[in-house]
Design an enzyme around this catalytic site. Structure first.
Site, PDB file in Angstrom:
ATOM      1  N   THR A   1       0.843  -1.190   0.000  1.00 11.18           N
ATOM      2  CA  THR A   1       0.000   0.000   0.000  1.00 11.18           C
ATOM      3  C   THR A   1       0.879   1.240   0.000  1.00 11.18           C
ATOM      4  OG1 THR A   1      -1.727  -1.158   1.241  1.00 11.18           O
ATOM      5  CG2 THR A   1      -1.807   1.236   1.278  1.00 11.18           C
ATOM      6  N   SER A   2       0.475   2.280  -0.739  1.00  7.59           N
ATOM      7  CA  SER A   2       1.156   3.560  -0.769  1.00  7.59           C
ATOM      8  C   SER A   2       2.594   3.386  -1.291  1.00  7.59           C
ATOM      9  CB  SER A   2       1.106   4.204   0.621  1.00  7.59           C
ATOM     10  OG  SER A   2       1.536   5.532   0.589  1.00  7.59           O
ATOM     11  N   SER A   3       3.615   3.667  -0.486  1.00 10.95           N
ATOM     12  CA  SER A   3       4.981   3.438  -0.939  1.00 10.95           C
ATOM     13  C   SER A   3       5.208   1.961  -1.259  1.00 10.95           C
ATOM     14  CB  SER A   3       5.983   3.901   0.126  1.00 10.95           C
ATOM     15  OG  SER A   3       7.309   3.804  -0.342  1.00 10.95           O
TER      16      SER A   3
END
Length: 308
Positions: free
Chosen positions: A139-141
């Site tokens: 998730t995200s990075s």
């Protein structure tokens, strides 16, 4: 990088109350690791005879321990016999992954990506794992790193699942900790061929199999803007040589307000209406996409050789 402290909300959707058969263990010597990424691994007590490997890179401001605690993949590994790996970023300023350097965006070039790939290779050898069933989700990075790994190492991974990320190479810049405001804010717009060229240039000699991929993004994301979702669709449909027009569209899957679009057999995208950057992870969806509940017993499980 400057991803805000979304860790708390990302974590809020999961539970750390896992009843586990084993424990998270650090491995310090696992092969080429030019950026000193730390490796943590969970090996269930009842390991499958030829276990798949699931790599779970954390989000910015997160850690391997948090990804282990706030995602249920260790307990699911207990149930289905697969190994999970939790890399830990060497970037102590914000715990974001190197998704920008030429090294990480190049096959066998170095960067964080090579360190993570070394972990998977070590685990495959150590535990007689299934080299055709290595997966990555984040998730995200961690989603950015998922894009990087399936792009730079199509010879290692069978599939990826990226939650609120950006296209492969979107953050490309001079260094390991580059933040790209044009990319994050959705101003970096290219056509599919241009995006695909960035992926293919990561491993110019590669032909044949490419990992299938699913990308998921909220329409109200103000950290990594929703335009990045559209750019991912352009990129990966072009990489796979399929139309940007979906072959199938399904509403309210897996949650109400989410729309799944499929683009041929190897790429799918989920648009989550009204959802911010704190997109709620759906482990069952990931498990289904990777076919990680399949343990053989006469059944052909999804792999690099079986295909979709």
């Amino acid at each position: 990088m400057h991803l805000t402290a979304v860790t708390f909300a990302i974590c809020a959707f999961a539970t750390n109350a896992q009843q586990l058969s084993s424990k998270l263990t650090q491995v310090k010597d696992f092969g080429p690791n030019p950026r000193n990424v730390s490796m943590y691994i969970y090996v269930p007590k009842n390991l499958a005879a030829k276990p798949p490997i699931l790599v779970v890179p954390h989000w910015c401001h997160g850690t391997a321990q948090q990804a282990f605690e706030y995602r249920p993949y260790a307990s699911l590994g207990d149930q289905y016999g697969f190994i999970s790996i939790y890399p830990d970023s060497p970037n102590k300023a914000d715990q974001c992954w190197d998704v920008s350097s030429k090294e990480t965006l190049t096959h066998e070039g170095g960067g964080d990506a090579l360190g993570i790939v070394s972990m998977a290779r070590w685990a495959l050898q150590k535990y007689s794992g299934d080299k055709d069933r290595v997966f990555v989700t984040g998730t995200s990075s961690g989603a950015m790193m998922t894009n990087v790994l399936v792009g730079s190492y199509p010879d290692v991974f069978a599939a990826g699942s990226a939650w609120a990320g950006v296209p492969f190479g979107c953050f490309a810049g001079n260094g390991f900790g580059v933040w790209s405001d044009p990319c994050a804010s959705g101003k970096l717009i290219r056509n599919g061929s241009e995006w695909a060229a960035i992926v293919k240039n990561a491993y110019p000699g590669h032909t044949g199999f490419r990992p299938k991929l699913q990308v998921l993004h909220g329409t109200a994301d103000t950290v990594l803007y929703p335009q990045n979702f559209k750019e991912e669709i352009k990129q990966w449909t072009s990489v796979f040589g399929v139309s940007e027009t979906p072959t199938h569209t399904t509403m309210d899957v897996p949650l109400k307000g989410w729309t799944r679009t499929k683009y041929g057999p190897n790429f799918e995208a989920y648009e989550a209406q009204g959802v911010t950057h704190d997109i709620p992870n759906q482990a069952d969806l990931v498990m289904e996409y990777f076919d990680l509940k399949c343990t053989g017993n006469g059944t052909v499980c999804y792999s690099r050789t079986s295909g979709p």
